[in-house]
Design a protein around this motif. Structure first.
Motif, PDB file in Angstrom:
ATOM      1  N   HIS A  90       0.926  -1.187  -0.017  1.00  0.00           N
ATOM      2  CA  HIS A  90      -0.069  -0.039   0.108  1.00  0.00           C
ATOM      3  C   HIS A  90       1.088   1.311  -0.057  1.00  0.00           C
ATOM      4  CE1 HIS A  90      -3.422   2.594   0.564  1.00  0.00           C
ATOM      5  NE2 HIS A  90      -3.187   2.946   1.848  1.00  0.00           N
ATOM      6  N   GLU A  91       2.014   1.227   0.798  1.00  0.00           N
ATOM      7  CA  GLU A  91       2.873   2.143   0.778  1.00  0.00           C
ATOM      8  C   GLU A  91       3.388   2.723  -0.524  1.00  0.00           C
ATOM      9  OE1 GLU A  91       3.217   4.573   3.034  1.00  0.00           O
ATOM     10  OE2 GLU A  91       1.518   3.603   4.067  1.00  0.00           O
ATOM     11  N   THR A  92       3.869   1.344  -1.390  1.00  0.00           N
ATOM     12  CA  THR A  92       4.568   1.620  -2.481  1.00  0.00           C
ATOM     13  C   THR A  92       3.384   2.136  -3.456  1.00  0.00           C
ATOM     14  OG1 THR A  92       5.956  -0.239  -1.855  1.00  0.00           O
ATOM     15  CG2 THR A  92       5.503   0.160  -4.272  1.00  0.00           C
ATOM     16  N   ARG A  93       2.296   1.812  -3.383  1.00  0.00           N
ATOM     17  CA  ARG A  93       1.240   2.389  -4.216  1.00  0.00           C
ATOM     18  C   ARG A  93       1.215   3.897  -4.233  1.00  0.00           C
ATOM     19  NH1 ARG A  93      -5.243   1.866  -3.654  1.00  0.00           N
ATOM     20  NH2 ARG A  93      -5.865   2.613  -5.710  1.00  0.00           N
ATOM     21  N   LYS A  94       1.219   4.449  -2.844  1.00  0.00           N
ATOM     22  CA  LYS A  94       0.840   5.737  -2.613  1.00  0.00           C
ATOM     23  C   LYS A  94       2.555   6.451  -3.140  1.00  0.00           C
ATOM     24  CE  LYS A  94       0.270   5.480   1.688  1.00  0.00           C
ATOM     25  NZ  LYS A  94      -0.050   6.083   3.295  1.00  0.00           N
ATOM     26  N   ALA A  95       3.568   5.795  -3.107  1.00  0.00           N
ATOM     27  CA  ALA A  95       4.771   6.336  -3.558  1.00  0.00           C
ATOM     28  C   ALA A  95       4.681   6.330  -5.007  1.00  0.00           C
ATOM     29  CB  ALA A  95       6.034   5.665  -3.256  1.00  0.00           C
ATOM     30  N   ALA A  96       4.016   5.345  -5.734  1.00  0.00           N
ATOM     31  CA  ALA A  96       3.931   5.394  -7.242  1.00  0.00           C
ATOM     32  C   ALA A  96       3.084   6.563  -7.652  1.00  0.00           C
ATOM     33  CB  ALA A  96       3.163   3.942  -7.838  1.00  0.00           C
ATOM     34  N   LYS A  97       1.901   6.914  -7.026  1.00  0.00           N
ATOM     35  CA  LYS A  97       1.265   7.909  -7.166  1.00  0.00           C
ATOM     36  C   LYS A  97       1.851   9.330  -7.360  1.00  0.00           C
ATOM     37  CE  LYS A  97      -3.492   6.218  -5.858  1.00  0.00           C
ATOM     38  NZ  LYS A  97      -4.517   6.476  -5.041  1.00  0.00           N
ATOM     39  N   LYS A 145       2.261   5.043 -13.397  1.00  0.00           N
ATOM     40  CA  LYS A 145       0.903   4.191 -13.502  1.00  0.00           C
ATOM     41  C   LYS A 145       0.781   3.032 -13.440  1.00  0.00           C
ATOM     42  CE  LYS A 145      -3.421   5.548 -16.050  1.00  0.00           C
ATOM     43  NZ  LYS A 145      -4.068   6.092 -17.318  1.00  0.00           N
ATOM     44  N   ARG A 146       1.646   2.261 -14.340  1.00  0.00           N
ATOM     45  CA  ARG A 146       1.388   0.807 -14.347  1.00  0.00           C
ATOM     46  C   ARG A 146       1.554   0.004 -12.951  1.00  0.00           C
ATOM     47  NH1 ARG A 146       5.439  -1.066 -18.443  1.00  0.00           N
ATOM     48  NH2 ARG A 146       4.718  -3.160 -18.263  1.00  0.00           N
ATOM     49  N   ILE A 147       2.441   0.438 -12.170  1.00  0.00           N
ATOM     50  CA  ILE A 147       2.744  -0.026 -10.971  1.00  0.00           C
ATOM     51  C   ILE A 147       1.618   0.302 -10.035  1.00  0.00           C
ATOM     52  CG2 ILE A 147       4.477   0.150  -8.829  1.00  0.00           C
ATOM     53  CD1 ILE A 147       5.781  -1.191 -11.023  1.00  0.00           C
ATOM     54  N   GLN A 148       1.292   1.640 -10.160  1.00  0.00           N
ATOM     55  CA  GLN A 148      -0.099   1.990  -9.173  1.00  0.00           C
ATOM     56  C   GLN A 148      -1.135   1.045  -9.588  1.00  0.00           C
ATOM     57  OE1 GLN A 148      -1.092   6.271  -9.960  1.00  0.00           O
ATOM     58  NE2 GLN A 148      -3.288   5.811  -9.341  1.00  0.00           N
ATOM     59  N   GLU A 149      -1.467   0.870 -10.854  1.00  0.00           N
ATOM     60  CA  GLU A 149      -2.539   0.239 -11.266  1.00  0.00           C
ATOM     61  C   GLU A 149      -2.705  -1.314 -10.708  1.00  0.00           C
ATOM     62  OE1 GLU A 149      -3.150   0.760 -15.430  1.00  0.00           O
ATOM     63  OE2 GLU A 149      -4.233   2.679 -14.909  1.00  0.00           O
ATOM     64  N   VAL A 150      -1.262  -1.909 -10.853  1.00  0.00           N
ATOM     65  CA  VAL A 150      -1.547  -3.163 -10.384  1.00  0.00           C
ATOM     66  C   VAL A 150      -1.531  -3.461  -8.737  1.00  0.00           C
ATOM     67  CG1 VAL A 150       1.269  -3.563 -10.253  1.00  0.00           C
ATOM     68  CG2 VAL A 150      -0.227  -5.320 -10.605  1.00  0.00           C
ATOM     69  N   LEU A 151      -0.938  -2.585  -8.067  1.00  0.00           N
ATOM     70  CA  LEU A 151      -1.150  -2.256  -6.726  1.00  0.00           C
ATOM     71  C   LEU A 151      -2.443  -1.868  -6.177  1.00  0.00           C
ATOM     72  CD1 LEU A 151       2.317  -0.795  -5.801  1.00  0.00           C
ATOM     73  CD2 LEU A 151       1.637  -3.137  -4.969  1.00  0.00           C
ATOM     74  N   GLY A 152      -3.311  -1.091  -7.260  1.00  0.00           N
ATOM     75  CA  GLY A 152      -4.462  -0.810  -6.891  1.00  0.00           C
ATOM     76  C   GLY A 152      -5.389  -1.782  -7.041  1.00  0.00           C
ATOM     77  N   ALA A 153      -5.051  -2.624  -7.880  1.00  0.00           N
ATOM     78  CA  ALA A 153      -6.043  -3.765  -8.135  1.00  0.00           C
ATOM     79  C   ALA A 153      -5.864  -4.834  -6.910  1.00  0.00           C
ATOM     80  CB  ALA A 153      -5.586  -4.652  -9.339  1.00  0.00           C
ATOM     81  N   HIS A 154      -4.479  -4.854  -6.512  1.00  0.00           N
ATOM     82  CA  HIS A 154      -4.422  -5.785  -5.217  1.00  0.00           C
ATOM     83  C   HIS A 154      -5.166  -5.117  -3.912  1.00  0.00           C
ATOM     84  CE1 HIS A 154      -2.120  -6.653  -1.290  1.00  0.00           C
ATOM     85  NE2 HIS A 154      -2.383  -8.195  -1.770  1.00  0.00           N
ATOM     86  N   GLN A 155      -4.868  -3.771  -3.651  1.00  0.00           N
ATOM     87  CA  GLN A 155      -5.717  -3.131  -2.588  1.00  0.00           C
ATOM     88  C   GLN A 155      -7.104  -3.072  -2.771  1.00  0.00           C
ATOM     89  OE1 GLN A 155      -4.189  -2.061  -0.182  1.00  0.00           O
ATOM     90  NE2 GLN A 155      -5.538  -0.700   1.005  1.00  0.00           N
ATOM     91  N   THR A 196       5.553  -6.537 -13.492  1.00  0.00           N
ATOM     92  CA  THR A 196       5.320  -5.250 -14.022  1.00  0.00           C
ATOM     93  C   THR A 196       6.493  -4.558 -13.563  1.00  0.00           C
ATOM     94  OG1 THR A 196       3.109  -5.673 -13.746  1.00  0.00           O
ATOM     95  CG2 THR A 196       3.531  -3.131 -13.767  1.00  0.00           C
ATOM     96  N   TRP A 197       6.926  -4.715 -12.394  1.00  0.00           N
ATOM     97  CA  TRP A 197       8.112  -3.825 -12.142  1.00  0.00           C
ATOM     98  C   TRP A 197       9.284  -4.084 -12.922  1.00  0.00           C
ATOM     99  CZ3 TRP A 197       8.773   0.073  -8.697  1.00  0.00           C
ATOM    100  CH2 TRP A 197      10.276   0.549  -8.527  1.00  0.00           C
ATOM    101  N   SER A 198       9.494  -5.095 -13.463  1.00  0.00           N
ATOM    102  CA  SER A 198      10.719  -5.621 -14.261  1.00  0.00           C
ATOM    103  C   SER A 198      10.628  -4.941 -15.644  1.00  0.00           C
ATOM    104  CB  SER A 198      10.791  -7.060 -14.346  1.00  0.00           C
ATOM    105  OG  SER A 198       9.901  -7.848 -15.049  1.00  0.00           O
TER     106      SER A 198
END
Length: 496
Positions: free
Chosen positions: A399-406, A431-441, A487-489
């Protein structure tokens, strides 16, 4: 539920001896209706310093004609306004719903009568072959009074588009001008009557100026001359403008309005953090908690909107519960948007744009400074991502990674007008990192909601259905989690 309709019209000034031309033969017009005359009396309401008029908003109570009542008109684009109505009610009491929709502009100031207009209106309807009203042409003889000033009288012609195509509006205007009418100098009768009494909307003008400077430099190929401060303030001005734009839409519950207002709030807060070296911390740091508070209030509604959309097709008992929660969240949001705390925040955001709190670094060239600032935001995201492996609570770390991605995404968005394609690539990767983490969240939040709902039900069939949905959400959350490494890679990161 959203209300009102979009009013698309053009106004023309006409001399006393002007003769309305024949209107048949215009695009799509098969016949012209008989003229009808209405006697209209309108009282206009505004603050003492005419804040609504400064923003080209009109609020009136009108008697006479087929649409007697309270009318609120707010700009919605060139030649168009969003109009909302309420019954006549009491003469001096503005309906609470309409007053609330302009609260972001009035900010607690009293709405009171500022002018009256008496209009003798002759209406002609332009009809299609099937009798559909394509447009309405109103020939108005107007007498306006403002306070103790002498009344003013003038004549104007309005052409309001109905079911007709835009070329009908253009053709009707051409015919009126050929007959001697002229494009109106004011977009409203009230604006014409008040004239110079209406001061400029200083905050709105400052926001427009901040955006236009960087837009003009970019279009003219002079992006290298833009300072870091100009780039930051242009982006902040855009976000403050978005907050103001979506405020009434969020109050009405228009589709996606709460989400877009919340995003603007988050972008503002993120920019103040990512670009703190460019800004005076003494003025900007206190804004952080207030922006966070507003984002949380908007989030209460948005979270339930997401769940409701996510559970479309689910059993009625679950959707009914979500809809009740969403209505309650909207009521709480509307109360929040009436609070002095919210109005104070809007005042401070206006001050932020009108008197930019720039630090010494703001004067440096944006093309040199922005790459390092964007890279710093990306590196913070990379650090959060790396911490997931060793975190005691991996979900919290995600979740913190997602916020940092934003934050990295927003930092790069700000830089796009200056850095171009390189910044766009960072936006895309973040945005790609944010979206995949968003789907998880989203899956995690959905599971929490389903688990809470299961505790409340005593009906086995409902509990079973909730369990099935929980399993589905768990699978989707785990799938998103497993996609994160891939996605990160695939991301490249900054390369300015």
């Amino acid at each position: 539920m959203a209300e009102g309709h979009l009013e698309i019209e053009q106004k023309y000034d006409a001399a006393a001896g002007f003769v309305l031309p024949e209107l048949d033969g215009l695009p799509g017009v098969a016949s012209v209706g008989e003229p009808h005359v209405h006697e209209l009396h309108a009282t206009y309401f505004d603050t003492a310093d005419l804040r609504l008029a400064a923003h080209k908003i009109t609020l009136r109570r009108r008697r006479g004609g087929p649409d007697a009542g309270w009318h609120l008109k707010m700009p919605a684009g060139p030649d168009s306004k969003r109009e909302l109505r309420a019954p006549l009610g009491r003469p001096l009491v503005v309906p609470a719903r309409l007053a609330g929709l302009v609260a972001a502009y009035t900010r607690g100031a009293e709405l009171r009568p500022v002018a009256t207009l008496e209009t003798r209106r002759t209406v002609v309807r332009l009809l299609g072959a099937d009798g559909t009203e394509l447009a309405e042409v109103a020939d108005d003889l107007v007498t306006g009074r403002c306070g103790d000033a002498e009344p003013r009288t003038w004549r104007e012609i309005e052409v309001e588009l109905g079911a007709g195509a835009p070329d009908l509006l253009k053709a009707a205007g051409k015919r009126l001008r050929k007959a001697g009418a002229k494009k109106a100098k004011s977009s409203s009768k009230l604006g014409r009557l008040l004239g110079d009494a209406v001061g400029p909307a200083e905050a709105a003008a400052a926001r427009a100026a901040a955006r236009s400077r960087i837009a003009a430099a970019t279009c003219n190929g002079k992006a290298p001359s833009i300072t870091t401060g100009e780039a930051v303030m242009a982006y902040l001005a855009e976000q403050v403008e978005a907050i103001m734009h979506f405020d009434p839409k969020a109050r009405l519950g228009e589709h996606d309005a709460v989400h877009r207002m919340r995003v603007a709030v988050r972008r503002t807060r993120s920019t103040l953090r990512s670009y703190r070296s460019v800004l005076d911390a003494e003025r900007t740091v206190p804004l952080g908690p207030e922006l966070r508070w507003l984002a949380q209030e908007l989030g209460e509604v948005r979270d339930r909107e997401v769940l409701r959309m996510r559970f479309q097709g689910a059993p009625a008992f679950l959707l009914d519960d979500l809809e009740r929660q969403e209505r309650s969240a909207y009521r709480r949001l509307n109360l929040c948007l009436k609070e002095p705390r919210y109005f104070a925040l809007l005042d401070r955001l206006d001050e932020l744009v009108m008197d930019p709190p720039l630090a010494a670094a703001a004067g440096k060239k944006a093309r040199k400074e922005l790459p390092g600032l964007v890279e710093r935001a990306w590196d913070r995201m990379a650090g959060e991502y790396a911490s997931i492996r060793t975190a005691d609570d991996p979900d919290a770390a995600r979740h913190e990674t997602r916020k940092a991605a934003k934050r990295a995404r927003y930092a790069a968005e700000l830089a796009v007008p200056v850095l171009g394609v390189a910044a766009k690539r960072v936006v895309k990767d973040a945005k790609r990192i944010q979206e995949v983490l968003g789907a998880h969240q989203d899956g995690v939040i959905a599971m929490e909601h389903l688990a809470a709902a299961a505790k409340r039900t005593k009906i086995p069939a409902e509990a079973f259905t909730l369990g099935v949905l929980y399993g589905k959400e768990q699978c989707e959350a785990e799938s998103a989690r497993d996609r994160l490494a891939t996605t990160w890679s695939q991301t490249l990161g900054p390369s300015f």
